[in-house]
Write a protein that holds these residues in place. Structure first.
Motif, short mmCIF file in Angstrom:
data_model
loop_
_atom_site.label_atom_id
_atom_site.label_comp_id
_atom_site.label_asym_id
_atom_site.label_seq_id
_atom_site.Cartn_x
_atom_site.Cartn_y
_atom_site.Cartn_z
N HIS A 29 52.79 99.56 -62.36
CA HIS A 29 52.87 98.52 -61.35
C HIS A 29 52.79 97.11 -61.92
O HIS A 29 52.26 96.89 -63.01
N GLU A 30 53.34 96.18 -61.16
CA GLU A 30 53.31 94.77 -61.54
C GLU A 30 51.95 94.16 -61.16
O GLU A 30 51.13 94.79 -60.50
N LEU A 86 40.99 95.37 -56.28
CA LEU A 86 40.16 94.93 -55.15
C LEU A 86 39.91 96.06 -54.15
O LEU A 86 38.80 96.25 -53.68
N ALA A 87 40.97 96.82 -53.84
CA ALA A 87 40.83 97.89 -52.85
C ALA A 87 39.86 98.97 -53.32
O ALA A 87 39.10 99.53 -52.51
N GLU A 88 39.87 99.27 -54.62
CA GLU A 88 39.00 100.33 -55.13
C GLU A 88 37.52 99.96 -55.09
O GLU A 88 36.66 100.83 -55.17
N LEU A 89 37.23 98.67 -54.96
CA LEU A 89 35.83 98.27 -54.81
C LEU A 89 35.26 98.70 -53.46
O LEU A 89 34.06 98.56 -53.22
N PHE A 90 36.14 99.23 -52.59
CA PHE A 90 35.71 99.73 -51.28
C PHE A 90 35.76 101.26 -51.21
O PHE A 90 35.70 101.83 -50.13
N ASN A 91 35.86 101.91 -52.36
CA ASN A 91 35.83 103.37 -52.39
C ASN A 91 34.50 103.84 -51.77
O ASN A 91 33.43 103.53 -52.30
N PRO A 92 34.55 104.56 -50.64
CA PRO A 92 33.31 104.87 -49.92
C PRO A 92 32.35 105.78 -50.68
O PRO A 92 31.14 105.75 -50.42
N GLN A 93 32.86 106.58 -51.60
CA GLN A 93 31.99 107.44 -52.38
C GLN A 93 31.35 106.69 -53.54
O GLN A 93 30.14 106.78 -53.77
N LEU A 94 32.15 105.92 -54.26
CA LEU A 94 31.67 105.27 -55.47
C LEU A 94 30.97 103.94 -55.20
O LEU A 94 30.00 103.59 -55.87
N PHE A 95 31.50 103.19 -54.24
CA PHE A 95 30.99 101.84 -53.98
C PHE A 95 30.77 101.66 -52.48
O PHE A 95 31.52 100.97 -51.79
N PRO A 96 29.73 102.27 -51.93
CA PRO A 96 29.58 102.37 -50.47
C PRO A 96 29.09 101.12 -49.77
O PRO A 96 29.09 101.07 -48.54
N ALA A 97 28.67 100.09 -50.52
CA ALA A 97 28.03 98.94 -49.87
C ALA A 97 28.81 97.65 -50.06
O ALA A 97 28.25 96.56 -49.88
N THR A 98 30.09 97.73 -50.41
CA THR A 98 30.86 96.53 -50.69
C THR A 98 31.12 95.73 -49.43
O THR A 98 31.53 96.27 -48.40
N ASN A 99 30.89 94.42 -49.51
CA ASN A 99 31.14 93.51 -48.40
C ASN A 99 32.58 93.02 -48.45
O ASN A 99 33.17 92.90 -49.51
N LEU A 140 46.02 96.34 -48.09
CA LEU A 140 45.80 96.13 -49.52
C LEU A 140 45.98 97.45 -50.28
O LEU A 140 46.61 97.49 -51.34
N ARG A 141 45.45 98.53 -49.73
CA ARG A 141 45.63 99.84 -50.36
C ARG A 141 47.09 100.25 -50.37
O ARG A 141 47.59 100.80 -51.35
N ASP A 142 47.78 100.01 -49.28
CA ASP A 142 49.21 100.34 -49.23
C ASP A 142 50.00 99.52 -50.24
O ASP A 142 50.93 100.03 -50.88
N TYR A 143 49.64 98.27 -50.40
CA TYR A 143 50.32 97.40 -51.36
C TYR A 143 50.14 97.92 -52.78
O TYR A 143 51.06 97.87 -53.60
N ALA A 144 48.92 98.40 -53.08
CA ALA A 144 48.64 98.91 -54.42
C ALA A 144 49.47 100.15 -54.75
O ALA A 144 49.71 100.45 -55.92
N ARG A 145 49.92 100.86 -53.70
CA ARG A 145 50.71 102.09 -53.90
C ARG A 145 52.17 101.90 -53.50
O ARG A 145 52.90 102.88 -53.37
N ALA A 146 52.60 100.66 -53.34
CA ALA A 146 53.93 100.39 -52.78
C ALA A 146 55.06 100.99 -53.59
O ALA A 146 56.09 101.39 -53.04
#
Length: 230
Positions: free
Chosen positions: A150-151, A160-173, A222-228
């Protein structure tokens, strides 16, 4: 020494602690400790014995490695509210990465013997670790794919989106207190390329660039953009 209220809160709000008995939680609290680190400090060095499971009470750390030639690679950013380092404890190997603070941080340490005791004594803790390792494996597979295929805008979106992974990073604001330099380090890009990528994502309505931070406006987008390009 008693744990701080912040460390007590991290343990209490971590999913792995919810099914532990009072006695199990008491031992975790008794055996664990915490330390404060300034920005840029090394919490753990690559190549040393991994003696602790780590929790980020406050701040932000990166997991990285540096080659003999000085080339640096960042594997992940770990925000407050997250636990990491379970894999190297389970394998009883030397730590294959360094842990460095990106800003002033408070880190919690659960000793190896306590971690292993929980594995033997708690079925729910074992279940948590299986889910944790599965999520981490998926993250690294996606990280390699994203970096190779990816570019820059998609790489930043993934970071940025992976900082919201509910298993690994459950408390991201949704307001990420990350500078553009820090985002560049996490996504493996120069500050200039990171700046252009962030503005492209902002123009798409996915985030808003603020002073010293980024506010996520559309996490799904944002997640969709990362996998576009998948």
């Amino acid at each position: 020494m008693p744990l701080s209220a912040e460390f007590e809160s991290l343990i209490a709000h971590s999913s792995w602690s919810a099914s532990l008995t009072g006695a199990q939680l008491a031992r975790v609290r008794q055996d664990s400790y915490e330390r404060d680190y300034p920005a840029g400090a090394t919490v753990c060095h690559r190549g040393v014995v991994a003696d602790h499971w780590l929790g980020v009470i406050d701040g932000l750390v990166k997991v990285d490695t540096v080659t003999k030639g000085g080339r640096q690679t960042t594997f992940a950013g770990v925000p407050a509210g997250s636990w990491f380092g379970e894999g190297v404890l389970l394998k009883a190997e030397l730590r294959p990465y360094s842990v460095v603070t990106l800003r002033d941080s408070k880190i919690g340490f659960v000793p190896r013997h306590t971690f292993e005791w929980l594995l033997d004594d708690s079925h729910s803790f074992c279940r948590f670790l299986i889910d944790q390792l599965n999520a981490r494996c998926g993250y690294y597979v996606a990280l390699i794919e994203n970096a190779r295929l990816h570019e820059a805008p998609a790489r930043v979106a993934f970071c940025l989106a992976e900082l919201f992974n509910p298993q690994l990073f459950p408390a991201t604001n949704h307001t990420l207190n990350l500078s553009q330099e820090e985002i560049g380090r996490l996504s493996g890009l120069s500050r200039q390329n990171t700046n252009r990528a962030l503005h492209e994502l902002a123009d798409a309505g996915l985030l808003r660039i603020e002073y010293g931070s980024v506010r996520i406006l559309d996490l799904t987008g944002l997640r969709d953009y990362a996998r576009a390009d998948d």
